[in-house]
Design an enzyme around this catalytic site. Sequence first.
Site, PDB file in Angstrom:
ATOM      1  N   GLY A 139      37.536 -80.314  -5.381  1.00 48.98           N
ATOM      2  CA  GLY A 139      38.605 -80.863  -6.216  1.00 48.98           C
ATOM      3  C   GLY A 139      39.417 -81.937  -5.521  1.00 48.98           C
ATOM      4  CE  LYS A 157      36.352 -94.551  32.284  1.00 53.43           C
ATOM      5  NZ  LYS A 157      34.917 -94.926  32.313  1.00 53.43           N
ATOM      6  CG  ASN A 172      47.894 -76.822  -4.303  1.00 56.28           C
ATOM      7  OD1 ASN A 172      46.689 -77.006  -4.273  1.00 56.28           O
ATOM      8  ND2 ASN A 172      48.438 -75.658  -4.613  1.00 56.28           N
ATOM      9  CG  ASN A 179      46.836 -90.072  51.187  1.00 59.33           C
ATOM     10  OD1 ASN A 179      47.588 -89.162  50.868  1.00 59.33           O
ATOM     11  ND2 ASN A 179      47.176 -91.348  51.046  1.00 59.33           N
ATOM     12  NE  ARG A 237      47.049-105.653  55.129  1.00 58.97           N
ATOM     13  CZ  ARG A 237      47.594-104.767  55.926  1.00 58.97           C
ATOM     14  NH1 ARG A 237      48.161-105.141  57.061  1.00 58.97           N
ATOM     15  NH2 ARG A 237      47.573-103.499  55.629  1.00 58.97           N
ATOM     16  CG  ASP A 276      43.318 -75.279  -2.538  1.00 59.41           C
ATOM     17  OD1 ASP A 276      42.843 -74.132  -2.655  1.00 59.41           O
ATOM     18  OD2 ASP A 276      43.659 -75.967  -3.517  1.00 59.41           O
ATOM     19  NE  ARG A 303      50.930 -79.552  -7.181  1.00 62.82           N
ATOM     20  CZ  ARG A 303      51.261 -78.362  -6.711  1.00 62.82           C
ATOM     21  NH1 ARG A 303      52.428 -78.183  -6.119  1.00 62.82           N
ATOM     22  NH2 ARG A 303      50.440 -77.334  -6.820  1.00 62.82           N
ATOM     23  CB  ALA A 328      48.400-101.162  52.616  1.00 66.82           C
TER      24      ALA A 328
END
Length: 459
Positions: A10, A346, A223, A372, A435, A100, A14, A418
Site C-alpha cells: 500500500g 581508513k 501511518n 609512534n 628537508r 506498517d 499520511r 619531522a
Amino acid sequence: MKYAIVLAAGKGTRMKTSLNNVMHEITGKPMIGHLNDRLEKLEVQSTHVVVGYQKVHIMNYLGNRVQYAIQSEQLGTGHAVQMVSDLKDKKGKTILLYGDVPLILPETMENLFEQADNSDMVILTAELDDPGMYGRIVRGKLGEVQKIVEYRDASESEKHLQEINTGIYCFDNELLFKYLGDLTNDNSQGEYYITDLVEMFAKNHHSIKTIRVSDIDEVMGINDRLQLAKASAWLQEHVNCHWMSEGVTLIDPKNTYISTDAQIGQDTIIYPNVMIRGKSVIGEDTIIHSGSVITNSVVGNHCVIESSKIIDSEVRNDVSVGPNAHIRAGSLVEDKNRIGNFVELKNTHIGFDSRCAHLSYLGDSTVGSHVNIGCGVVTVNYDGVNKHRTVIEDGAFIGSNVNLIAPITVGKNAVVAAGATITDDVQEGDLVIERAPRIDKAGYGIKYKNKEKIEKGKV
Ligand code: UD1
C-alpha cells in the site's frame, strides 16, 4: 508447517513520503526489517512479502531473504493476500502481518502459532479507551467472535466497541485460501478486506480464537511521522531497559540510541547522544562519551571513545579514541592504542601499543606494534588514479608533519624526521631526514618589514 505473509504494497499517504512506509526506519532499521528479523527467529518455512508501491526499495533491501508477491493495484488487504498464490493448497499455519505494524514481539507471534494449533483462525486484539479508526471486533451474546467491522462501515453502536483488530492473525492455511476467493468489495472503500474472512469463518463454524495484547503500543500501526517517532521511542526504551538490566549504565536513556542488533558488555557507561548502530558489539567497562556514533563495529573492553565516529571497523581492548577521531571501514586497532583527536583511519591496521595521537590521516596502511605516529602525518594513498598501501613496521617513529607517498615501507625501528616527504622505502633501523636547505640572511627580516618606509626615505 509455519508460513508468513507480510503486506507491504500500500501507499501510505499520511506519511508524506516518496518511500514505501515500511522502509522508514525505527532505531536505524526499516520497519519491514524488524518484522523479517523476528520471523527468521521463528523459523517459518517461508515469508512472502506482498509488494506494490515503491517495491524496488523493499526488494533491494530484503533481497532473497523472502519471497515476493506483486500486487500491481492496491485493491485491499484481502486482495493483497490473494496475490500469494504460491501458498495455495499448502498445509500448515500462516501468520499474516501488516508491514506498517512492525513492533510485534517474537513471543506474541509464537503465541499466535501455538493457539492456531487447535483453532482455524487466531486474531490478535486489543482493548482501547479510544479505539479511533481501527476495525472493531463484534462478538455475539456468548462472547463468540462474529465479525470484524471496519470503522468506516461500522454502525454507531459498533463504533463504541472498544476491542479492536490489530491486523495480526494466524490462519489455517488451506481455509485461508479456500475463502479468499469469496471476498467482495461491497463496502465504503470498495476494497477487498481480509477482515471479512472472520464473518465467513464464523458462519461456516470454523473455530476462531482471540488473543488480547496487553501493551497496545506493541501493535501500533505506523501511518505518519508522529506515530513513527512514538514507535521509535517505544522500541528504544525496550532496548535501553534491557541493557540497563544487563549492567550497562546509560546516563540519559531517553537520549541514547542503541540498535536492536547491538551487544554491550557489563559496566560499560554510555553518555547522552550516543548512537550504537547496526550489529555493533561493545565490550565491558568501556566508556562512550557524547557525540559518538559506532556503526557495525566492534569495540573491546576498557576503551574510552570520545565524540568519535567508528564504522565497519574493530577497536580492541584498552584503546582510547578521540575526541573527534574518524575510524572508517576496514580498520583494525589492536590493544593498548591511542587514536587521538582529529585522526582519520581508513582501511588501516594498527598493531599493539602504538600511538597516533593528533591530526593525522592513515589510509590503506599497515602499522606495526610500538609505532609512534607524530602530529599531522599523512599516508598519501591516492595518486589520482589508484590507491596504494603504506607499511610502517614495528618500533618505527614517524615525526610530525611527514608525508609518506605510497606504495612505501618504513622498516623496523626506522626514524623519519619531522617535516619529510618520503617517496621511497626506508630501511630497517635508519634515520631519514628530508628537508630543504636552510638559508639565514642576517638582519633581513627587519629590512624586509621596513622596505616601504626605506623606499620613501622615512628611515
Ligand atoms: C487494517 C484493518 C483494520 C485494523 C488495522 C490495524 C483491513 C481491511 N483493516 O486497516 O481492521 O484495525 O489494519 O492497523 O485489513 N496493504 C496492501 N495492499 C492493499 C492494501 C493494504 O499491501 O491493497 C497493506 C498496507 O501496505 C499496510 C497493510 O496492508 O501495510 C494495512 O493496510 P491499511 O490500508 O493501512 O489498513 P488499515 O486501514 O490500517
